[in-house]
Design an enzyme around this catalytic site. Structure first.
Site, PDB file in Angstrom:
ATOM      1  CB  CYS A   4       6.947  -4.352   1.554  1.00 10.15           C
ATOM      2  SG  CYS A   4       5.911  -2.689   2.008  1.00 10.15           S
TER       3      CYS A   4
ATOM      4  NE  ARG B 135      10.557  -3.445   0.330  1.00  8.35           N
ATOM      5  CZ  ARG B 135       9.986  -2.120  -0.392  1.00  8.35           C
ATOM      6  NH1 ARG B 135      10.632  -1.117   0.244  1.00  8.35           N
ATOM      7  NH2 ARG B 135       9.133  -2.233  -1.330  1.00  8.35           N
TER       8      ARG B 135
END
Length: 122
Positions: free
Chosen positions: A102, A100
Site C-alpha cells: 500500500c 499486500r
C-alpha cells in the site's frame, strides 16, 4: 491466456484489459472507484474504497473466483492520511488477508482517492 471482461466493473480507460487469466492466476488491473452502472465516483475515502473493492470483486467473479482466491493486492492512496479508513473498508472484503503493498502516490486517474489491483489463484 484469456482476457477477462465484465460490464459489472468499469471498462478500461486506456490500452489495457480489466483483467487477464493465465497459468491458473487472475491478474485484475487497478480498479478505481467508478460505479460501472452510472460512471459516478462516490465522495470520500470509505465510499471510494468500497466501490474499488466491488470492482475488483466483479472482475474476480467474471473469472470464476472470489476475494478468498486473492493472494496479493497492490493499493494506491492519494493521501496516506486515509490509510486507517481505507483499511477498515478493505478488511471487510479481503478477509483472507492476502499479501499486500500500500503506497501513497502523487495522483490517480480521475482524481480519485484510491486504486486497488489484485492477483488471485483460480
Amino acid at each position: 491466456m484469456k482476457v477477462i471482461e465484465t460490464s459489472k466493473a468499469p471498462g478500461a480507460i486506456g490500452p489495457y484489459s480489466q483483467g487477464f487469466e493465465t497459468n491458473g492466476f487472475i491478474f485484475a488491473s487497478g480498479q478505481i472507484p467508478v460505479d460501472p452502472a452510472t460512471g459516478n465516483i462516490p465522495e470520500g475515502i470509505a465510499a471510494q474504497t468500497e466501490q474499488s473493492c466491488k470492482n475488483v470483486g466483479a472482475i474476480l467473479e467474471a473469472a470464476g473466483a472470489g476475494y478468498e482466491n486473492v493472494v496479493k493486492t497492490t493499493c494506491f492512496l492519494a493521501d496516506m492520511g486515509d490509510f486507517a479508513a481505507f483499511n477498515e473498508v478493505y478488511a471487510k472484503y479481503f478477509t483472507s488477508r492476502p499479501a499486500r503493498s500500500c503506497v501513497a502516490v502523487k495522483d490517480l486517474p480521475k482524481g480519485v482517492l484510491c486504486e486497488i489491483e489484485a492477483i488471485a489463484e483460480k
